[in-house]
Design a protein around this motif. Sequence first.
Motif, PDB file in Angstrom:
ATOM      1  N   HIS A   4       0.824  -1.206   0.000  1.00 25.68           N
ATOM      2  CA  HIS A   4       0.000   0.000   0.000  1.00 25.68           C
ATOM      3  C   HIS A   4       0.864   1.264   0.000  1.00 25.68           C
ATOM      4  O   HIS A   4       1.812   1.375   0.769  1.00 25.68           O
ATOM      5  N   ARG A   5       0.529   2.166  -0.887  1.00 23.09           N
ATOM      6  CA  ARG A   5       1.174   3.466  -1.052  1.00 23.09           C
ATOM      7  C   ARG A   5       2.594   3.417  -1.603  1.00 23.09           C
ATOM      8  O   ARG A   5       3.278   4.453  -1.658  1.00 23.09           O
ATOM      9  N   ASP A   6       3.077   2.257  -1.999  1.00 22.67           N
ATOM     10  CA  ASP A   6       4.371   2.214  -2.688  1.00 22.67           C
ATOM     11  C   ASP A   6       4.266   3.029  -3.971  1.00 22.67           C
ATOM     12  O   ASP A   6       3.283   2.913  -4.719  1.00 22.67           O
ATOM     13  N   VAL A   7       5.271   3.832  -4.236  1.00 21.06           N
ATOM     14  CA  VAL A   7       5.357   4.564  -5.497  1.00 21.06           C
ATOM     15  C   VAL A   7       6.303   3.765  -6.386  1.00 21.06           C
ATOM     16  O   VAL A   7       7.423   3.440  -5.992  1.00 21.06           O
ATOM     17  N   PHE A   8       5.813   3.417  -7.573  1.00 19.39           N
ATOM     18  CA  PHE A   8       6.589   2.562  -8.462  1.00 19.39           C
ATOM     19  C   PHE A   8       6.504   3.057  -9.889  1.00 19.39           C
ATOM     20  O   PHE A   8       5.651   3.872 -10.235  1.00 19.39           O
ATOM     21  N   VAL A   9       7.406   2.558 -10.697  1.00 20.44           N
ATOM     22  CA  VAL A   9       7.430   2.851 -12.125  1.00 20.44           C
ATOM     23  C   VAL A   9       7.212   1.540 -12.859  1.00 20.44           C
ATOM     24  O   VAL A   9       7.835   0.522 -12.526  1.00 20.44           O
ATOM     25  N   CYS A  10       6.337   1.571 -13.850  1.00 18.98           N
ATOM     26  CA  CYS A  10       6.175   0.431 -14.746  1.00 18.98           C
ATOM     27  C   CYS A  10       6.751   0.857 -16.094  1.00 18.98           C
ATOM     28  O   CYS A  10       6.268   1.804 -16.712  1.00 18.98           O
ATOM     29  N   LYS A  11       7.806   0.173 -16.505  1.00 19.52           N
ATOM     30  CA  LYS A  11       8.460   0.462 -17.786  1.00 19.52           C
ATOM     31  C   LYS A  11       7.970  -0.548 -18.814  1.00 19.52           C
ATOM     32  O   LYS A  11       7.950  -1.756 -18.559  1.00 19.52           O
ATOM     33  N   ALA A  12       7.572  -0.050 -19.978  1.00 18.70           N
ATOM     34  CA  ALA A  12       7.149  -0.899 -21.091  1.00 18.70           C
ATOM     35  C   ALA A  12       8.072  -0.636 -22.273  1.00 18.70           C
ATOM     36  O   ALA A  12       8.334   0.522 -22.606  1.00 18.70           O
ATOM     37  N   THR A  13       8.563  -1.717 -22.878  1.00 18.21           N
ATOM     38  CA  THR A  13       9.500  -1.610 -24.002  1.00 18.21           C
ATOM     39  C   THR A  13       9.060  -2.546 -25.119  1.00 18.21           C
ATOM     40  O   THR A  13       8.785  -3.722 -24.865  1.00 18.21           O
ATOM     41  N   ILE A  14       9.019  -2.041 -26.338  1.00 17.26           N
ATOM     42  CA  ILE A  14       8.698  -2.883 -27.491  1.00 17.26           C
ATOM     43  C   ILE A  14       9.889  -3.805 -27.744  1.00 17.26           C
ATOM     44  O   ILE A  14      11.008  -3.341 -27.967  1.00 17.26           O
TER      45      ILE A  14
END
Length: 144
Positions: A81-91
């Motif tokens: 809960h409340r973790d700040v994260f980045v989701c990276k998407a790469t082709i």
Amino acid sequence: MKRASSRKDDSPSIEVQMTVPFHDLDPMQVVWHGNYLKYFDVARSALFDSLGVNLYGYEGNSSFMYPVIRTSVKYIHPLRHRDVFVCKATIAEARFKVIVDFEIRLVESGQICTEGRGEQVAVKVPEMELLLGIPADVRKALGF
């Protein structure tokens, strides 16, 4: 998660920052495993939007749709809960099918939490005929 692919070093990618909401948690107070697919979809959509590709708007401007046919996920470290994260998407590929690789990591520490991959194919509608390649205009827009 190392994967063989034809990904180019300059493959298009995007990072989307998110925060874990309470309703994404399971009874163990970590993100329920199915919600990672939702995070992947947010990043995938942002990536396609950034490239001017609307794989889901086939109704008026194309006779193709692009269903997801396979998704794999490797859970490494739980999100809470409340973790700040980045989701990276790469082709990773866009010749025969669209393959997108994903990485979720915590913003504060850089800890990798999840890795994944999604695969989509081109289907001609209304015939529902599977194409053996991605149409040239979409391939080009995705950098292949």
